[in-house]
Motif scaffolding. Structure first.
Motif, PDB file in Angstrom:
ATOM      1  N   ILE A 145       0.854  -1.189   0.000  1.00  0.00           N
ATOM      2  CA  ILE A 145       0.000   0.000   0.000  1.00  0.00           C
ATOM      3  C   ILE A 145       0.889   1.238   0.000  1.00  0.00           C
ATOM      4  CG2 ILE A 145      -1.705   1.342   1.278  1.00  0.00           C
ATOM      5  CD1 ILE A 145      -2.773  -1.287   2.414  1.00  0.00           C
ATOM      6  N   MET A 146       0.683   2.089  -0.987  1.00  0.00           N
ATOM      7  CA  MET A 146       1.383   3.369  -1.081  1.00  0.00           C
ATOM      8  C   MET A 146       0.383   4.487  -0.769  1.00  0.00           C
ATOM      9  SD  MET A 146       3.149   5.184  -4.434  1.00  0.00           S
ATOM     10  CE  MET A 146       4.324   3.858  -4.674  1.00  0.00           C
ATOM     11  N   VAL A 147       0.833   5.481  -0.028  1.00  0.00           N
ATOM     12  CA  VAL A 147      -0.024   6.609   0.338  1.00  0.00           C
ATOM     13  C   VAL A 147       0.675   7.911  -0.038  1.00  0.00           C
ATOM     14  CG1 VAL A 147      -1.258   7.800   2.180  1.00  0.00           C
ATOM     15  CG2 VAL A 147      -1.021   5.310   2.257  1.00  0.00           C
ATOM     16  N   THR A 148      -0.040   8.786  -0.728  1.00  0.00           N
ATOM     17  CA  THR A 148       0.478  10.119  -1.027  1.00  0.00           C
ATOM     18  C   THR A 148       0.352  10.990   0.216  1.00  0.00           C
ATOM     19  OG1 THR A 148      -0.182   9.937  -3.348  1.00  0.00           O
ATOM     20  CG2 THR A 148       0.227  12.149  -2.501  1.00  0.00           C
ATOM     21  N   LEU A 149       1.467  11.533   0.684  1.00  0.00           N
ATOM     22  CA  LEU A 149       1.446  12.333   1.906  1.00  0.00           C
ATOM     23  C   LEU A 149       0.938  13.748   1.622  1.00  0.00           C
ATOM     24  CD1 LEU A 149       4.848  11.341   3.568  1.00  0.00           C
ATOM     25  CD2 LEU A 149       2.566  10.365   3.962  1.00  0.00           C
ATOM     26  N   PRO A 150       0.103  14.274   2.506  1.00  0.00           N
ATOM     27  CA  PRO A 150      -0.311  15.671   2.369  1.00  0.00           C
ATOM     28  C   PRO A 150       0.789  16.605   2.857  1.00  0.00           C
ATOM     29  CG  PRO A 150      -1.263  14.741   4.345  1.00  0.00           C
ATOM     30  CD  PRO A 150      -0.513  13.622   3.668  1.00  0.00           C
ATOM     31  N   SER A 151       0.679  17.876   2.524  1.00  0.00           N
ATOM     32  CA  SER A 151       1.676  18.854   2.958  1.00  0.00           C
ATOM     33  C   SER A 151       1.814  18.890   4.475  1.00  0.00           C
ATOM     34  CB  SER A 151       1.298  20.242   2.436  1.00  0.00           C
ATOM     35  OG  SER A 151       1.287  20.262   1.016  1.00  0.00           O
ATOM     36  N   ALA A 393       9.915  -0.256 -11.450  1.00  0.00           N
ATOM     37  CA  ALA A 393       8.491  -0.589 -11.402  1.00  0.00           C
ATOM     38  C   ALA A 393       7.755   0.318 -12.384  1.00  0.00           C
ATOM     39  CB  ALA A 393       7.927  -0.421  -9.987  1.00  0.00           C
ATOM     40  N   VAL A 394       6.563  -0.098 -12.752  1.00  0.00           N
ATOM     41  CA  VAL A 394       5.693   0.670 -13.638  1.00  0.00           C
ATOM     42  C   VAL A 394       4.460   1.105 -12.857  1.00  0.00           C
ATOM     43  CG1 VAL A 394       4.031   0.368 -15.529  1.00  0.00           C
ATOM     44  CG2 VAL A 394       6.427  -0.263 -15.855  1.00  0.00           C
ATOM     45  N   MET A 395       4.107   2.365 -12.992  1.00  0.00           N
ATOM     46  CA  MET A 395       2.873   2.877 -12.389  1.00  0.00           C
ATOM     47  C   MET A 395       1.843   3.105 -13.493  1.00  0.00           C
ATOM     48  SD  MET A 395       2.067   6.402 -10.234  1.00  0.00           S
ATOM     49  CE  MET A 395       2.921   5.892  -8.743  1.00  0.00           C
ATOM     50  N   VAL A 428       4.143  -3.722 -10.684  1.00  0.00           N
ATOM     51  CA  VAL A 428       3.191  -2.704 -11.124  1.00  0.00           C
ATOM     52  C   VAL A 428       2.573  -2.004  -9.921  1.00  0.00           C
ATOM     53  CG1 VAL A 428       0.983  -2.311 -12.315  1.00  0.00           C
ATOM     54  CG2 VAL A 428       2.656  -3.902 -13.272  1.00  0.00           C
ATOM     55  N   ILE A 429       2.389  -0.695 -10.056  1.00  0.00           N
ATOM     56  CA  ILE A 429       1.663   0.113  -9.065  1.00  0.00           C
ATOM     57  C   ILE A 429       0.333   0.526  -9.693  1.00  0.00           C
ATOM     58  CG2 ILE A 429       1.685   2.212  -7.662  1.00  0.00           C
ATOM     59  CD1 ILE A 429       4.791   2.123  -7.928  1.00  0.00           C
ATOM     60  N   TRP A 430      -0.757   0.173  -9.035  1.00  0.00           N
ATOM     61  CA  TRP A 430      -2.128   0.456  -9.483  1.00  0.00           C
ATOM     62  C   TRP A 430      -2.522   1.791  -8.858  1.00  0.00           C
ATOM     63  CZ3 TRP A 430      -5.431  -2.757 -12.367  1.00  0.00           C
ATOM     64  CH2 TRP A 430      -6.807  -2.549 -12.270  1.00  0.00           C
ATOM     65  N   ALA A 431      -2.655   2.841  -9.665  1.00  0.00           N
ATOM     66  CA  ALA A 431      -2.743   4.190  -9.099  1.00  0.00           C
ATOM     67  C   ALA A 431      -3.933   4.973  -9.653  1.00  0.00           C
ATOM     68  CB  ALA A 431      -1.445   4.955  -9.390  1.00  0.00           C
ATOM     69  N   VAL A 461      -0.717  -0.841  -4.548  1.00  0.00           N
ATOM     70  CA  VAL A 461      -1.884   0.000  -4.819  1.00  0.00           C
ATOM     71  C   VAL A 461      -1.651   1.351  -4.150  1.00  0.00           C
ATOM     72  CG1 VAL A 461      -4.357   0.320  -4.457  1.00  0.00           C
ATOM     73  CG2 VAL A 461      -3.477  -1.946  -5.013  1.00  0.00           C
ATOM     74  N   MET A 462      -1.919   2.420  -4.875  1.00  0.00           N
ATOM     75  CA  MET A 462      -1.661   3.765  -4.360  1.00  0.00           C
ATOM     76  C   MET A 462      -2.958   4.462  -3.964  1.00  0.00           C
ATOM     77  SD  MET A 462       0.224   7.023  -6.164  1.00  0.00           S
ATOM     78  CE  MET A 462      -1.241   7.899  -6.706  1.00  0.00           C
ATOM     79  N   LEU A 463      -2.948   5.059  -2.781  1.00  0.00           N
ATOM     80  CA  LEU A 463      -4.043   5.914  -2.316  1.00  0.00           C
ATOM     81  C   LEU A 463      -3.595   7.368  -2.367  1.00  0.00           C
ATOM     82  CD1 LEU A 463      -5.133   3.929   0.876  1.00  0.00           C
ATOM     83  CD2 LEU A 463      -6.359   4.015  -1.311  1.00  0.00           C
ATOM     84  N   ASN A 464      -4.501   8.234  -2.792  1.00  0.00           N
ATOM     85  CA  ASN A 464      -4.209   9.661  -2.757  1.00  0.00           C
ATOM     86  C   ASN A 464      -4.500  10.220  -1.370  1.00  0.00           C
ATOM     87  OD1 ASN A 464      -3.197  10.178  -5.353  1.00  0.00           O
ATOM     88  ND2 ASN A 464      -5.258  10.142  -6.215  1.00  0.00           N
TER      89      ASN A 464
END
Length: 505
Positions: A145-151, A393-395, A428-431, A461-464
């Protein structure tokens, strides 16, 4: 005469002609071997020495030139592999089926049967490549699990720690926002959180690339939404002005695109919420007429993305800002996210810039974001160019990709990308927009849950970012753990079902 049935536009033998099937299979194998050898030679000539992953990719591309549906169906009727799971093991699959078919016919095997080690070598290589690029596989599930960090994460280490405790395996830092000081603070928080939870958490730093966005916007009526049939203009420079019957005008972040779009080209706004076609262009401005828009219309706003699927943009994937940022990124990140990559030469460009920093460890990973049609078309060459240089890796950047190739083609294309990457043993990263309603509003839709479950076939898998992203990590973690028992890539695992019992009969 052999009986036949019509199936999926193909004629399928239904008789017990094992000799004919064996001949068909042998002919297919011979064609795959010959074509695969030619493709391997071409990969090596263009990109340098290739490993087993790219060699198998060459065989997979050779296999998929053929429509094997009739052969698949005939093999299924005899209890043999349908060849539908050959991505990571093309020749071993063909050989295993040939040996089994010969045994059914009571004939000597035409080839040596592959052992378990050879048959599953591609799976092991993909798992090793995923560990190298994305970090170790988490306990209980196959997908990270990948998470995009907020500012806010730059000043709130507790936020990062909470995500780590819930199951975050990789933290993504979007270098289109904030700055070096904030990025380094986020990365420190990630490293500290990893130490506290007792497992490594990787840092992906996503360099911005040449993002095409609206900038200054003016509207004839600020309260009015743009609908089908309306016109608006894009300008290359200066303050935008309303011209003629246009309802709005906007300047753009990359003025040169206005000089390159031509009459008839499509322009998509804000992840495809509006589509328009160019009616007039003079190099300084372009007039567009809206052909499709979401229900209720939209407002033209600053800082919204633009996609130009019909226009040859000719843009470098690295901007001056990216080159400046990379010196800081290589000191901080485990992986670099590379936007706008389309050709193998784009890989060379990045490697040259990285080498100029003098700071690049060989363990630094590269994530190629597939977001334009050129990147899809060149995906085999991109993977061959990177193979062996560094963890890779491929996103699947599904937001931009859908806008570029059309929403109706996205489902098909993301499947094909998954297949090609598995054949090449590339993770693969599912984004993009995974569990978006849950992240934003606290409640997922049924479609989003199904989409997230499909993401279990990827290695990540990436979460925004969003106000409920912690809850989304919880939900995704539980979902991926359950799906790990049901499916691996395209293969159903057939674990025992517990939802039904004899009393249900």
């Amino acid at each position: 005469m052999t009986d036949t049935v019509s199936y999926a536009h193909a004629v399928v033998p239904t008789g017990d002609d094992r000799t004919g099937l064996a001949a068909d299979l042998a002919a297919l194998r011979d064609a795959v071997v010959a074509d695969g050898e030619a493709r391997r030679a071409a990969f090596a000539a263009a990109h340098g020495p290739i490993g087993p992953g790219i060699a198998n990719l060459a065989d997979y591309l050779a296999l998929r030139r053929h429509d094997i549906r009739p052969l698949q169906r005939a093999l299924m009727a005899r209890g043999l592999s349908s060849l539908g799971r050959a991505e990571s093991r093309v020749l071993p699959t063909l050989d295993a089926v040939a040996v089994a078919l010969a045994a059914l016919a009571g004939r000597p095997a035409p080839v040596e049967a592959p052992g378990d080690d050879a048959f599953f070598a591609g799976e092991r290589l993909l798992a090793a490549n995923a560990d190298a690029a994305l970090g170790p596989r988490p306990a209980g599930r196959d997908t990270r699990i990948m998470v995009t960090l907020p500012s806010e994460a730059a000043g709130d280490p507790g936020l990062v720690l909470d995500l780590a405790r819930r199951g975050m395996d990789i933290a993504r830092i979007n270098c289109a926002h904030d700055g070096i000081v904030a990025w380094e603070a986020m990365a420190r928080a990630v490293r500290t959180a990893g130490e506290i939870v007792g497992r490594p958490i990787r840092v992906l730093m996503d360099i911005a690339g040449p993002k095409i966005r609206t900038e200054a916007v003016v509207a004839a009526d600020k309260a009015r939404r743009i609908v089908v049939g309306d016109t608006f203009s894009l300008v290359a420079g200066g303050t935008p002005e309303i011209v003629g019957d246009a309802v709005a005008a906007a300047s753009v972040s990359l003025p040169e695109i206005v000089t390159r779009i031509g009459v008839g080209d499509r322009v998509l706004y804000n992840d495809g919420k509006m589509e328009a076609r160019v009616e007039a262009a003079d190099g300084a401005s372009a007039l567009l007429r809206v052909t499709r828009v979401r229900a209720g219309g939209v407002k033209l706003k600053p800082e919204k993305g633009l996609n130009l699927p019909d226009t040859a943009l000719g843009l470098s994937p690295l901007t001056a800002k990216d080159i400046q940022d990379l010196a800081a990124v290589v000191r901080t990140a485990d992986m670099i996210g590379y936007s706008f990559v389309s050709r193998p030469e784009d890989i060379d460009l990045l490697e040259t810039v990285l080498a100029d920093t003098g700071l690049v460890p060989p363990s630094l990973g590269l994530v190629a974001k597939i977001e334009r049609p050129e990147a899809v078309a060149n995906l085999p060459a991109l993977m061959a160019r990177v193979a062996g240089r560094r963890p890779f890796a491929v996103m699947i950047a599904r937001g931009d990709l859908a806008a570029e190739i059309g929403f109706e083609r996205l489902a098909e294309m993301q499947e094909e990308i998954l297949w090609l990457c598995e054949a090449a043993s590339v993770p693969v990263i599912w984004a993009t927009q995974v569990l978006e309603s849950l992240v934003r509003d606290g409640l997922p839709s049924r479609g989003e849950m199904t989409d997230a479950a499909m993401g279990a076939r990827a290695e990540c898998v990436m979460l925004n970012k969003g106000p409920h992203v912690g809850t989304a990590v919880d939900v995704l973690d539980h979902l991926l753990v359950r799906m790990a028992g049901h499916v691996h890539k395209k293969t159903p695992m057939l674990r025992a079902l517990g939802a039904w019992s004899p009393s249900d009969a």
